[in-house]
Design an enzyme around this catalytic site. Structure first.
Site, mmCIF file in Angstrom:
data_model
loop_
_atom_site.group_PDB
_atom_site.id
_atom_site.type_symbol
_atom_site.label_atom_id
_atom_site.label_comp_id
_atom_site.label_asym_id
_atom_site.label_seq_id
_atom_site.Cartn_x
_atom_site.Cartn_y
_atom_site.Cartn_z
ATOM 1 N N LYS A 1 21.122 24.577 30.963
ATOM 2 C CA LYS A 1 22.334 25.398 30.801
ATOM 3 C C LYS A 1 22.594 26.096 32.127
ATOM 4 O O LYS A 1 21.700 26.662 32.731
ATOM 5 C CB LYS A 1 22.099 26.469 29.726
ATOM 6 C CG LYS A 1 22.609 26.071 28.358
ATOM 7 C CD LYS A 1 22.676 27.303 27.441
ATOM 8 C CE LYS A 1 23.553 27.011 26.256
ATOM 9 N NZ LYS A 1 23.665 28.133 25.345
ATOM 10 N N LYS B 1 16.625 24.818 30.056
ATOM 11 C CA LYS B 1 17.466 24.488 28.896
ATOM 12 C C LYS B 1 18.660 23.633 29.291
ATOM 13 O O LYS B 1 19.539 23.358 28.496
ATOM 14 C CB LYS B 1 17.997 25.769 28.237
ATOM 15 C CG LYS B 1 16.969 26.625 27.563
ATOM 16 C CD LYS B 1 17.574 27.593 26.549
ATOM 17 C CE LYS B 1 18.448 28.632 27.131
ATOM 18 N NZ LYS B 1 18.906 29.633 26.135
#
Ligand code: C2G
Length: 132
Positions: free
Chosen positions: A46, A44
């Site tokens: 992240k 992601k």
């Protein structure tokens, strides 16, 4: 028993997350949270401050959360809904429409995001505070 599920990283847990978890739990009787693993966070793009284990432990302490499972990939949601006998899938409305394919398996509800807080805002604000 009406079972609800939601997904997320839940890093640096804040009142926007808690607001989401509370509203999700209020939709049923049991809330399962699928929390992104550190490996899935890489997918992601992240980077979370707290590790998976610590983010999981924090979530498990929240009164609205009944069960925490790992989120390893984008493909597991249908399997999760079936295996955990889920009635309602909930996400913040920044994801509106993205998971409508689940409507064949359960109710899909997008809740308004809490304005004024986010994990990235926390990081930016802290950077500013510590760098004058
Ligand atoms: N959220 C919110 N209000 C905020 C911040 C977050 O309602 N101010 C909600 C998000 O909409 C999401 C949940 O809190 O439903 C968790 O947010 P994140 O940890 O940022 O989750 P995200 O990275 O969007 O991961 O498969 C789905 C993904 O794992 C979602």
């Amino acid at each position: 028993m009406k079972k609800v599920i939601t997904y997320g990283t839940f890093d640096l847990l804040h009142w926007g997350h808690v607001n989401l978890l509370k509203r999700a739990k209020d939709l049923g009787d049991h809330l399962t949270v699928a929390i992104s693993t550190d490996e899935f966070n890489k997918i992601k793009n992240k980077k979370s401050y707290h590790s998976f284990d610590n983010r999981k432990m924090i979530l498990e302490s929240i009164r609205y959360v009944d069960k925490v499972i790992p989120e390893n990939d984008w493909e597991q949601k249908i399997k999760d809904v079936i295996e955990h006998d889920i009635d309602i899938f909930v996400m913040g409305d920044d994801w509106k429409g993205k998971f409508d394919f689940l409507k064949d398996y359960c109710e899909v509800i997008y809740l308004p995001r809490t304005v004024g807080i986010s994990t990235s805002k926390i990081k930016t604000d802290l950077f500013r505070i510590n760098n004058g």
